[in-house]
Design a protein around this motif. Structure first.
Motif, PDB file in Angstrom:
ATOM      1  N   CYS A   1       0.857  -1.187   0.000  1.00 32.87           N
ATOM      2  CA  CYS A   1       0.000   0.000   0.000  1.00 32.87           C
ATOM      3  C   CYS A   1       0.896   1.241   0.000  1.00 32.87           C
ATOM      4  O   CYS A   1       1.751   1.363  -0.846  1.00 32.87           O
ATOM      5  CB  CYS A   1      -0.967  -0.035   1.173  1.00 32.87           C
ATOM      6  N   LYS A   2       0.748   2.126   0.965  1.00 33.76           N
ATOM      7  CA  LYS A   2       1.570   3.339   0.998  1.00 33.76           C
ATOM      8  C   LYS A   2       2.572   3.309   2.144  1.00 33.76           C
ATOM      9  O   LYS A   2       3.014   4.351   2.625  1.00 33.76           O
ATOM     10  CB  LYS A   2       0.673   4.575   1.121  1.00 33.76           C
ATOM     11  N   THR A   3       2.949   2.103   2.573  1.00 37.10           N
ATOM     12  CA  THR A   3       3.860   1.985   3.710  1.00 37.10           C
ATOM     13  C   THR A   3       5.110   1.198   3.346  1.00 37.10           C
ATOM     14  O   THR A   3       5.132   0.440   2.377  1.00 37.10           O
ATOM     15  CB  THR A   3       3.178   1.283   4.896  1.00 37.10           C
ATOM     16  N   THR A   4       6.136   1.385   4.172  1.00 32.94           N
ATOM     17  CA  THR A   4       7.380   0.629   4.036  1.00 32.94           C
ATOM     18  C   THR A   4       7.781   0.086   5.400  1.00 32.94           C
ATOM     19  O   THR A   4       7.732   0.799   6.404  1.00 32.94           O
ATOM     20  CB  THR A   4       8.513   1.516   3.495  1.00 32.94           C
ATOM     21  N   THR A   5       8.150  -1.179   5.418  1.00 33.47           N
ATOM     22  CA  THR A   5       8.660  -1.816   6.626  1.00 33.47           C
ATOM     23  C   THR A   5      10.117  -2.172   6.368  1.00 33.47           C
ATOM     24  O   THR A   5      10.419  -2.865   5.395  1.00 33.47           O
ATOM     25  CB  THR A   5       7.870  -3.094   6.959  1.00 33.47           C
ATOM     26  N   GLU A   6      11.017  -1.689   7.213  1.00 37.62           N
ATOM     27  CA  GLU A   6      12.450  -1.885   6.977  1.00 37.62           C
ATOM     28  C   GLU A   6      13.125  -2.497   8.199  1.00 37.62           C
ATOM     29  O   GLU A   6      12.894  -2.065   9.329  1.00 37.62           O
ATOM     30  CB  GLU A   6      13.110  -0.555   6.623  1.00 37.62           C
ATOM     31  N   VAL A   7      13.953  -3.514   7.953  1.00 36.97           N
ATOM     32  CA  VAL A   7      14.654  -4.196   9.043  1.00 36.97           C
ATOM     33  C   VAL A   7      16.069  -4.533   8.595  1.00 36.97           C
ATOM     34  O   VAL A   7      16.401  -4.473   7.409  1.00 36.97           O
ATOM     35  CB  VAL A   7      13.929  -5.504   9.447  1.00 36.97           C
ATOM     36  N   LEU A   8      16.894  -4.917   9.570  1.00 32.64           N
ATOM     37  CA  LEU A   8      18.228  -5.437   9.271  1.00 32.64           C
ATOM     38  C   LEU A   8      18.219  -6.958   9.357  1.00 32.64           C
ATOM     39  O   LEU A   8      18.850  -7.643   8.566  1.00 32.64           O
ATOM     40  CB  LEU A   8      19.256  -4.850  10.242  1.00 32.64           C
TER      41      LEU A   8
ATOM     42  N   SER B   1      11.456  -0.861  11.547  1.00 29.80           N
ATOM     43  CA  SER B   1      11.124   0.528  11.233  1.00 29.80           C
ATOM     44  C   SER B   1       9.916   0.520  10.304  1.00 29.80           C
ATOM     45  O   SER B   1       9.939  -0.111   9.247  1.00 29.80           O
ATOM     46  CB  SER B   1      12.316   1.210  10.547  1.00 29.80           C
ATOM     47  N   PHE B   2       8.847   1.205  10.708  1.00 29.11           N
ATOM     48  CA  PHE B   2       7.585   1.199   9.959  1.00 29.11           C
ATOM     49  C   PHE B   2       7.193   2.640   9.655  1.00 29.11           C
ATOM     50  O   PHE B   2       7.036   3.452  10.567  1.00 29.11           O
ATOM     51  CB  PHE B   2       6.510   0.505  10.804  1.00 29.11           C
ATOM     52  N   TYR B   3       7.060   2.968   8.364  1.00 30.02           N
ATOM     53  CA  TYR B   3       6.758   4.352   8.024  1.00 30.02           C
ATOM     54  C   TYR B   3       5.960   4.467   6.724  1.00 30.02           C
ATOM     55  O   TYR B   3       5.895   3.539   5.914  1.00 30.02           O
ATOM     56  CB  TYR B   3       8.047   5.167   7.901  1.00 30.02           C
ATOM     57  N   SER B   4       5.350   5.645   6.565  1.00 36.15           N
ATOM     58  CA  SER B   4       4.646   6.011   5.338  1.00 36.15           C
ATOM     59  C   SER B   4       5.160   7.381   4.935  1.00 36.15           C
ATOM     60  O   SER B   4       5.065   8.333   5.702  1.00 36.15           O
ATOM     61  CB  SER B   4       3.130   6.052   5.566  1.00 36.15           C
ATOM     62  N   GLY B   5       5.716   7.479   3.736  1.00 39.16           N
ATOM     63  CA  GLY B   5       6.332   8.739   3.330  1.00 39.16           C
ATOM     64  C   GLY B   5       7.785   8.776   3.752  1.00 39.16           C
ATOM     65  O   GLY B   5       8.567   7.886   3.425  1.00 39.16           O
ATOM     66  N   GLU B   6       8.155   9.790   4.519  1.00 37.29           N
ATOM     67  CA  GLU B   6       9.539   9.937   4.961  1.00 37.29           C
ATOM     68  C   GLU B   6       9.855   8.983   6.110  1.00 37.29           C
ATOM     69  O   GLU B   6       9.077   8.843   7.049  1.00 37.29           O
ATOM     70  CB  GLU B   6       9.802  11.378   5.416  1.00 37.29           C
ATOM     71  N   LYS B   7      11.015   8.335   6.018  1.00 30.17           N
ATOM     72  CA  LYS B   7      11.423   7.379   7.039  1.00 30.17           C
ATOM     73  C   LYS B   7      11.552   8.035   8.410  1.00 30.17           C
ATOM     74  O   LYS B   7      11.254   7.421   9.445  1.00 30.17           O
ATOM     75  CB  LYS B   7      12.752   6.735   6.636  1.00 30.17           C
ATOM     76  N   GLU B   8      11.979   9.300   8.420  1.00 27.53           N
ATOM     77  CA  GLU B   8      12.184  10.008   9.685  1.00 27.53           C
ATOM     78  C   GLU B   8      10.884  10.168  10.464  1.00 27.53           C
ATOM     79  O   GLU B   8      10.891  10.345  11.687  1.00 27.53           O
ATOM     80  CB  GLU B   8      12.794  11.391   9.423  1.00 27.53           C
ATOM     81  N   ASN B   9       9.749  10.104   9.764  1.00 28.22           N
ATOM     82  CA  ASN B   9       8.450  10.284  10.421  1.00 28.22           C
ATOM     83  C   ASN B   9       7.829   8.961  10.864  1.00 28.22           C
ATOM     84  O   ASN B   9       6.689   8.938  11.328  1.00 28.22           O
ATOM     85  CB  ASN B   9       7.481  11.003   9.474  1.00 28.22           C
ATOM     86  N   GLY B  10       8.571   7.864  10.705  1.00 26.77           N
ATOM     87  CA  GLY B  10       8.042   6.548  11.044  1.00 26.77           C
ATOM     88  C   GLY B  10       8.222   6.187  12.506  1.00 26.77           C
ATOM     89  O   GLY B  10       8.634   7.002  13.333  1.00 26.77           O
ATOM     90  N   LEU B  11       7.907   4.925  12.822  1.00 36.36           N
ATOM     91  CA  LEU B  11       7.994   4.433  14.193  1.00 36.36           C
ATOM     92  C   LEU B  11       8.948   3.245  14.271  1.00 36.36           C
ATOM     93  O   LEU B  11       9.089   2.487  13.314  1.00 36.36           O
ATOM     94  CB  LEU B  11       6.614   3.985  14.684  1.00 36.36           C
ATOM     95  N   LYS B  12       9.578   3.090  15.424  1.00 34.88           N
ATOM     96  CA  LYS B  12      10.384   1.918  15.717  1.00 34.88           C
ATOM     97  C   LYS B  12       9.528   0.953  16.525  1.00 34.88           C
ATOM     98  O   LYS B  12       8.967   1.321  17.557  1.00 34.88           O
ATOM     99  CB  LYS B  12      11.636   2.296  16.511  1.00 34.88           C
ATOM    100  N   LEU B  13       9.413  -0.283  16.058  1.00 30.44           N
ATOM    101  CA  LEU B  13       8.622  -1.294  16.745  1.00 30.44           C
ATOM    102  C   LEU B  13       9.543  -2.404  17.238  1.00 30.44           C
ATOM    103  O   LEU B  13      10.429  -2.849  16.504  1.00 30.44           O
ATOM    104  CB  LEU B  13       7.571  -1.889  15.803  1.00 30.44           C
ATOM    105  N   VAL B  14       9.327  -2.851  18.475  1.00 28.00           N
ATOM    106  CA  VAL B  14      10.123  -3.945  19.033  1.00 28.00           C
ATOM    107  C   VAL B  14       9.214  -5.150  19.262  1.00 28.00           C
ATOM    108  O   VAL B  14       7.998  -5.081  19.057  1.00 28.00           O
ATOM    109  CB  VAL B  14      10.802  -3.521  20.354  1.00 28.00           C
ATOM    110  N   ALA B  15       9.814  -6.257  19.688  1.00 24.63           N
ATOM    111  CA  ALA B  15       9.065  -7.495  19.903  1.00 24.63           C
ATOM    112  C   ALA B  15       7.870  -7.258  20.822  1.00 24.63           C
ATOM    113  O   ALA B  15       7.990  -6.616  21.867  1.00 24.63           O
ATOM    114  CB  ALA B  15       9.983  -8.554  20.496  1.00 24.63           C
ATOM    115  N   GLY B  16       6.706  -7.754  20.408  1.00 23.41           N
ATOM    116  CA  GLY B  16       5.492  -7.591  21.199  1.00 23.41           C
ATOM    117  C   GLY B  16       4.696  -6.352  20.854  1.00 23.41           C
ATOM    118  O   GLY B  16       3.599  -6.147  21.381  1.00 23.41           O
TER     119      GLY B  16
END
Length: 338
Positions: free
Chosen positions: A190-197, A221-236
């Motif tokens: 859709c309009k989102t990007t999920t990025e991980v190492l 790292s989960f964001y829509s548009g600019e990566k800087e405006n995204g969120l960091k998500l951890v386990a759980g």
């Protein structure tokens, strides 16, 4: 018997034209040219074009430089306005020369573009969940594993893992990503990007544009548009994107059945029967309908561990004091009083 169409890399055709192909490349060319009359006609056109000009049909930058060089070889155009008739003729001739080479360039680029679409292999691979067995993982070139739910699919470059690790997702998938700090792994849906190492997580998307990312291990790292405006998500944790609000919200993941489609295990603990039936519908691709005769909607407490549909129906009838009737893809549960 009709021959199956072969595919060939465009660079091999160029080597054949320039007589620089090796034995293996000539063998591949022979199979390709014999597999379709269209291939033979296409190759003849390429040879004629190559004889007419020195322009490289597979290198757009080189093509343009070649055109500019030929134009510059003509007499320079004076930079004043009032010119004698002879000078004006020179300009007209130069313009015609330029247009002739430019037209030839466009024709060649057009032929090259069409050949890439019609003749050569697509540079993208698409993997569909419909073509995979239950609980089966697709292993990518970097060793990462992808589990696809039902009608979901992923698309990625044939060169995945060489310079980048990018995937496009439609539907739902669970990822187990091999860690590579120099090359992030990203999923676009859709309009989102999920990025991980390197981590494990689930991505669920709807046709409406809603997306939910749930992390099992690691950081995402989960964001829509600019990566800087995204969120960091951890386990759980999980992030939910709403296209109407164009916003991502983070909260805790408390859904015990998040990965039921992957594991085949469903947990119910005093779950309202309507909610339980919604989960069962997704798991077994059937419509579950509860038709009580009287009283309140019952709660369901049980666990289904990779059971067949028939076994699930038998247990539900026993727990709910019902009998079921199947009509096409719909299962009706009718209460009865002893």
């Amino acid at each position: 018997m009709k021959k199956a169409k072969e595919h060939i890399d465009e660079t091999i055709l160029l080597k054949i034209i320039e007589n620089t192909a090796d034995v293996n490349e000539r063998s591949l060319f022979k199979r390709w040219i014999e597999s379709s009359d269209m291939h033979a006609e296409t190759f003849e056109q390429l040879k004629k074009l190559n004889q007419l000009t020195s322009i490289d049909i597979f290198n757009q930058q080189k093509n343009w430089e070649s055109v500019l060089k030929k134009v510059k070889e003509e007499k320079a155009i004076p930079d004043y306005i009032e010119l004698p008739v002879a000078q004006r003729s020179t300009i007209t001739l130069q313009l015609r020369t330029f247009l002739r080479y430019a037209a030839m360039l466009l024709i060649l680029l057009g032929v090259s573009f069409l050949i890439k679409i019609v003749v050569f292999d697509s540079q993208q691979l698409t993997i569909s969940g419909k073509d995979m067995k239950l609980h089966e993982a697709y292993t990518l070139a970097d060793g990462s594993k992808v589990y696809l739910n039902g009608n979901s699919e992923i698309s990625f470059s044939k060169k995945f893992g060489i310079k980048e690790r990018k995937i496009t997702l439609k539907g739902e998938a669970f990822f187990e990503v091999q860690r590579n700090e120099k090359m992030p792994f990203s999923i676009t849906t859709c309009k989102t990007t999920t990025e991980v190492l390197g981590t494990s997580f689930n991505v669920y998307s709807e046709l409406s544009g809603k997306v939910k990312v749930s992390v099992v291990t690691g950081v995402v790292s989960f964001y829509s548009g600019e990566k800087e405006n995204g969120l960091k998500l951890v386990a759980g944790e999980q992030g939910s994107y709403n296209p109407d609000l164009q916003k991502i919200v983070k909260d805790k993941n408390v859904d015990m059945n998040l990965l039921a489609w992957k594991t085949g295990i469903l947990y119910f603990n005093e779950t309202p029967i309507t909610d339980a039936f919604n989960l069962l519908q997704k798991q077994y691709s059937r419509v579950f309908v509860f038709e009580p005769k009287q009283g309140s909607i019952p709660l369901l407490t049980t666990t289904f561990d990779n059971q067949t549909l028939e076994a699930v129906l038998d247990e539900l009838n026993l727990l709910l004091n019902t009998k079921n009737v199947c009509k096409n893809d719909t299962i009706f549960f009718k209460s009865f009083i002893k």
